[in-house]
Design an enzyme around this catalytic site. Structure first.
Site, PDB file in Angstrom:
ATOM      1  N   CYS A  51       0.840  -1.197   0.000  1.00 13.85           N
ATOM      2  CA  CYS A  51       0.000   0.000   0.000  1.00 13.85           C
ATOM      3  C   CYS A  51       0.884   1.260   0.000  1.00 13.85           C
ATOM      4  CB  CYS A  51      -0.996  -0.041   1.156  1.00 13.85           C
ATOM      5  SG  CYS A  51      -2.391   1.105   0.952  1.00 13.85           S
TER       6      CYS A  51
ATOM      7  N   HIS B 168      -3.402  -5.504   0.905  1.00 12.49           N
ATOM      8  CA  HIS B 168      -2.806  -5.935   2.175  1.00 12.49           C
ATOM      9  C   HIS B 168      -2.798  -7.455   2.262  1.00 12.49           C
ATOM     10  CE1 HIS B 168      -2.312  -2.070   4.259  1.00 12.49           C
ATOM     11  NE2 HIS B 168      -3.286  -1.680   3.460  1.00 12.49           N
TER      12      HIS B 168
ATOM     13  N   GLU C  93      -1.531  -9.260   4.451  1.00 14.25           N
ATOM     14  CA  GLU C  93      -1.472  -9.707   5.844  1.00 14.25           C
ATOM     15  C   GLU C  93      -2.833  -9.862   6.504  1.00 14.25           C
ATOM     16  OE1 GLU C  93      -1.233  -5.181   6.056  1.00 14.25           O
ATOM     17  OE2 GLU C  93      -0.667  -6.769   4.665  1.00 14.25           O
TER      18      GLU C  93
END
Length: 195
Positions: free
Chosen positions: A79, A167, A169
């Site tokens: 990002c 993202h 994660e």
């Protein structure tokens, strides 16, 4: 099952994003020796096989991140991390038309890309598009796109510098762990080559 050898060291650079701790946790859960480092850490104090530049709220608060791009280790920008790579290396960043966080279907454009090629032909991700890369830097290829963002990912495979707008994660991203696994493979390959 641990993916990485205990010798693989990754530093996650904290750009004060809300998910940064999840990046560290995801890598630790994969068996990686991972440290969370503030983005004001002097470049000479970074001793890792790879660097993850986290997301964050503010391009004006990226600390020493530009200097980390010169450390000759693989870099994954997430990002804001991708955006600062683009800005520092000659690309262009601007406001996105879509705005906040949402589930997005991303089309993978290069099935041979070392970071995201294994996700071909498409994957579902969690991403914010408040800002986005509008033009990739010289030496980079656009490797993913979506209906809401023209450049969802970019790679310079020769320099081992990669970026994703989304993202990997977070749980909403379907194949996030695979992105980290692919990045670790790049880091391990380069680490062996340097020995």
């Amino acid at each position: 099952m641990a993916f990485a050898s205990v010798m693989t060291r990754i530093d996650v650079i904290d750009n004060h994003g809300q998910f940064t701790h999840l990046e560290q946790r995801a890598l630790r859960d994969m068996g990686v020796d991972v440290s969370l480092r503030d983005n004001t850490t002097p470049p000479e104090d970074i001793d890792a096989d790879g660097i993850v530049l986290s997301g964050g709220p503010d391009m004006d608060d990226i600390g020493n991140c530009p200097a980390y791009l010169d450390l000759d280790v693989p870099v994954l920008g997430i990002c804001l991390g991708m955006q600062l790579i683009a800005e520092e290396l000659g690309g262009r960043v601007g406001g996105g038309e879509y705005g906040g966080y949402a589930d997005v279907t991303v089309e993978i454009l290069d099935e041979d890309d070392p970071l995201i090629g294994s996700l071909y032909p498409e994957t579902r991700v969690w991403a914010s598009h408040a800002d986005e890369v509008k033009e990739v830097p010289p030496g980079f290829e656009r490797t993913a796109t979506s209906d809401v963002c023209g450049i969802e990912a970019m790679s310079n495979a020769d320099e081992d510098i990669f970026g994703v707008q989304w993202h990997p994660e977070v749980a909403h991203t379907e194949e996030g762990e695979e992105v980290f696994e692919n990045f670790l493979s790049v880091c391990e390959r380069q680490s062996v080559a340097r020995q």
